[in-house]
Write a protein that holds these residues in place. Structure first.
Motif, short mmCIF file in Angstrom:
data_model
loop_
_atom_site.label_atom_id
_atom_site.label_comp_id
_atom_site.label_asym_id
_atom_site.label_seq_id
_atom_site.Cartn_x
_atom_site.Cartn_y
_atom_site.Cartn_z
N ILE A 1 35.03 33.74 86.72
CA ILE A 1 35.84 32.51 86.74
C ILE A 1 35.14 31.41 87.54
N PHE A 2 34.74 31.70 88.74
CA PHE A 2 34.20 30.66 89.61
C PHE A 2 32.74 30.33 89.31
N ASN A 3 31.99 31.32 88.88
CA ASN A 3 30.55 31.11 88.69
C ASN A 3 30.14 31.10 87.22
N SER A 4 31.11 30.85 86.32
CA SER A 4 30.73 30.75 84.92
C SER A 4 29.94 29.46 84.69
N LEU A 5 29.06 29.48 83.70
CA LEU A 5 28.18 28.34 83.47
C LEU A 5 28.96 27.10 83.06
N LYS A 6 30.00 27.27 82.28
CA LYS A 6 30.76 26.11 81.82
C LYS A 6 31.52 25.45 82.97
N LEU A 7 32.10 26.27 83.84
CA LEU A 7 32.81 25.69 84.97
C LEU A 7 31.87 25.00 85.94
N VAL A 8 30.71 25.61 86.14
CA VAL A 8 29.72 24.97 87.02
C VAL A 8 29.23 23.66 86.40
N ARG A 9 29.06 23.66 85.09
CA ARG A 9 28.64 22.43 84.41
C ARG A 9 29.69 21.32 84.54
N ILE A 10 30.96 21.67 84.45
CA ILE A 10 32.01 20.65 84.60
C ILE A 10 32.08 20.16 86.03
N ARG A 11 31.93 21.05 87.00
CA ARG A 11 31.99 20.63 88.40
C ARG A 11 30.83 19.69 88.76
N LEU A 12 29.66 19.95 88.17
CA LEU A 12 28.50 19.12 88.48
C LEU A 12 28.31 17.96 87.50
N ALA A 13 29.26 17.75 86.61
CA ALA A 13 29.14 16.68 85.60
C ALA A 13 29.37 15.32 86.25
N PRO A 14 28.81 14.27 85.64
CA PRO A 14 29.08 12.91 86.15
C PRO A 14 30.56 12.53 85.97
N LEU A 15 30.93 11.45 86.58
CA LEU A 15 32.32 11.04 86.58
C LEU A 15 32.82 10.69 85.18
N GLN A 16 32.03 9.96 84.41
CA GLN A 16 32.47 9.56 83.07
C GLN A 16 32.62 10.76 82.14
N GLU A 17 31.80 11.77 82.31
CA GLU A 17 31.94 12.98 81.50
C GLU A 17 33.24 13.73 81.85
N GLN A 18 33.55 13.77 83.13
CA GLN A 18 34.80 14.40 83.53
C GLN A 18 36.01 13.63 83.00
N VAL A 19 35.93 12.30 83.03
CA VAL A 19 37.03 11.49 82.50
C VAL A 19 37.15 11.69 80.99
N PHE A 20 36.01 11.83 80.32
CA PHE A 20 36.05 12.07 78.87
C PHE A 20 36.73 13.40 78.55
N LEU A 21 36.45 14.43 79.32
CA LEU A 21 37.12 15.71 79.12
C LEU A 21 38.62 15.60 79.40
N GLN A 22 38.99 14.84 80.40
CA GLN A 22 40.41 14.60 80.65
C GLN A 22 41.07 13.89 79.48
N ALA A 23 40.37 12.93 78.87
CA ALA A 23 40.92 12.20 77.73
C ALA A 23 41.12 13.12 76.53
N VAL A 24 40.16 14.04 76.31
CA VAL A 24 40.30 14.99 75.20
C VAL A 24 41.49 15.93 75.44
N CYS A 25 41.66 16.38 76.68
CA CYS A 25 42.80 17.25 77.01
C CYS A 25 44.13 16.52 76.85
N GLN A 26 44.15 15.26 77.23
CA GLN A 26 45.38 14.49 77.09
C GLN A 26 45.75 14.28 75.62
N ASP A 27 44.77 14.01 74.78
CA ASP A 27 45.05 13.86 73.36
C ASP A 27 45.52 15.19 72.75
#
Length: 522
Positions: A419-445
């Motif tokens: 859970i904590f050390n999966s590659l996808k979660l690490v990629r999201i944690r280290l992603a830039p701000l606009q990429e994180q906001v884009f993922l939030q927008a996809v989840c909201q839709d």
């Protein structure tokens, strides 16, 4: 010759004299007794013989009746016994012969087979019980998976007693006073807000001393459009289906009418931040209707952010809420441990105490989300099941696992790493701000539409709204398209190839809960 003649005469006389006395008494006794008396009186010398004969004769008749009476008595007793005894003797014999023969046959054929099976089962049950004790690892782990599900409703809500009493007392006072009101409940996801409010509802419905009320629940995640909340409220209140504008007008008239005969309405609004619009008409109506005279409307609004009224709402909307606010703070590790142990009542031997402490401390350090802690426990149970199934081939390991019915620290460490050390979660944690906001927008839709696929133009609109709300830089469509392709190369989303970039299909390649958890960790 004379001598011969004399001898013949003597013989004739002797022959005539000997049969006459013997035959006469018998005949006299049998035929006439008078003859006997005459001859007895005349002949005294022959009386003994004659008396001996009558003595013998009465013995015969006396002996014969005695014999006949005994025979008759014996025969009568036998016949009576035969008449009386056959039914009781035959019936019990039939019963005894039929019932033992039939019942044993039944007992031996049907019931004994069943009874023997039952006895065999009863003899086998201790073995099964022993197997359950030894093999309870599998059954206990399956039951633990059911109880640790976030969708299962627990019997009690630990660690939220003060919040429960605050909400209950607020609604109770409003019901007794006959006034409306609004309470704003805030807190991060997984802190027990919705579960606490529903527990208050159960307690209010169980007690009949309060006035009658109508409970209406609105969830922003289940609405395709924010204005559909008017339609949903009107349908739950009156059963009518109208358009959003007509429903808003009828509800405005309903709560503006000062009719004291109306029953109370408790409106529970979950995910309030998803009902925002440009003019904020929905939020204004929801918080303005309870303040009207005799509206008899109590609104319980739940949102994740504590400062939502100040950020999102207009000043007039924020003033309607007032000071009636309640905050749910994240769980501490002790509270998370008590929540998990309350779910595992009777199954505490499944987990080691150190394993539960490790899970609760890890989750409390990141977010304090109880649902995430339950998910980690479920993943640890699943890993324990997989290890048990893999080691089932070896007899020694199987005996050890039969004796051990706990989730070891190794399975918990493996679950935490996944859970904590999966590659996808690490990629999201280290992603830039606009990429994180884009993922939030996809989840909201995805939450609003309920469809896994979304158009690029819809995601872009949600992205702009989040950036305005958070005060971030608003990118252009070309910049946002590059962000989408970067996430596509990381396999976090899947972007469909299309000629027009505004109508491309976008799909998530990771669950919404994992995205929210990774964003909290960042």
């Amino acid at each position: 010759m004379k001598s011969n003649q004399r001898v013949k005469k003597l013989l004739l006389l002797s022959s005539s004299s000997s049969p006459s006395p013997t035959k006469t008494p018998n005949k006299t006794l049998s035929s006439s007794p008078t003859m006997i008396t005459k001859k007895t009186r005349s002949s005294t010398t022959k009386t003994p013989k004659q008396l001996s004969s009558p003595t013998k004769t009465p013995k015969k008749p006396l002996s014969s009746p005695t014999i006949t009476t005994k025979k008759t008595r014996s025969s009568t007793t036998k016949t009576l016994r035969k008449r009386l005894s056959p039914p009781p003797t035959k019936i019990p014999k039939k019963k005894l012969l039929s019932s033992p023969t039939k019942t044993p046959k039944k007992t031996l054929s049907s019931s004994p087979t069943k009874t023997l099976n039952k006895t065999s089962l009863s003899t086998k049950t201790p073995k099964n019980k022993n197997k359950k004790k030894t093999l309870s690892n599998k059954e206990c782990l399956d039951l633990a998976l059911q109880r640790l599900s976030s969708n299962s409703t627990p019997e009690s809500l630990p660690c939220r007693g003060s919040q429960f009493t605050d909400i209950f007392n607020y609604i109770e006072n409003k019901l007794i006073e006959g006034n409306g009101g609004c309470m704003y409940i805030s807190g991060v996801p997984g802190t027990g807000k919705t579960a606490t409010v529903r527990e208050v509802k159960r307690k209010l419905e169980a007690d009949s001393k309060y006035p009658a009320f109508k409970w209406i629940e609105v969830n922003g995640l289940k609405l395709s459009d924010p204005y559909q909340c008017y339609v949903h409220i009107l349908h739950e209140l009156t059963g009518e289906k109208r358009s959003s504008e007509a429903a808003a007008d009828t509800l405005n008239d309903r709560f503006s009418d000062c009719d004291p005969d109306h029953e109370f309405v408790i409106l529970f609004v979950d995910e309030l931040d998803l009902l925002r619009t440009r003019k904020q008409n929905i939020l204004y109506h929801l918080f303005d209707w309870p303040t009207r005279h005799n509206s008899k409307l109590i609104v319980l609004a739940i949102a994740n952010s504590m400062d939502l009224p100040e950020k999102l709402m207009i000043n007039r909307v924020a003033s309607r809420i007032g000071l009636t606010r309640l905050a749910f703070h994240p769980y501490s590790w002790q509270e998370l441990e008590s929540i998990i142990t309350s779910r595992l009542t009777g199954l505490l031997h499944v987990f080691d105490s150190d394993a539960l402490k490790l899970i609760s401390r890890k989750v409390a350090a990141v977010s304090g989300d109880a649902r995430r802690a339950l998910d980690i426990c479920r993943l640890a149970v699943q890993t324990a099941q997989l290890t048990a199934a893999a080691a089932a081939d070896d007899e020694d390991d199987q005996q050890q696992q039969e004796l051990q019915s706990t989730v070891s620290m190794e399975s918990v460490d493996q679950a935490l790493k996944e859970i904590f050390n999966s590659l996808k979660l690490v990629r999201i944690r280290l992603a830039p701000l606009q990429e994180q906001v884009f993922l939030q927008a996809v989840c909201q839709d995805f939450r609003i539409s309920g469809v896994e696929e979304a158009n690029f133009i819809d995601v872009y609109q949600h992205h702009i709204e989040i950036c305005r709300f958070e005060g971030h830089y608003i990118p252009s469509t070309v910049e946002l398209e590059k962000i989408a392709y970067n996430l596509h190369t990381s396999r976090l989303i899947i972007v469909e190839k299309s000629v027009s970039h505004l109508f491309k299909k976008i799909r998530l390649n990771i669950s919404v809960d994992d995205i929210n958890f990774a964003l909290k960790m960042s």
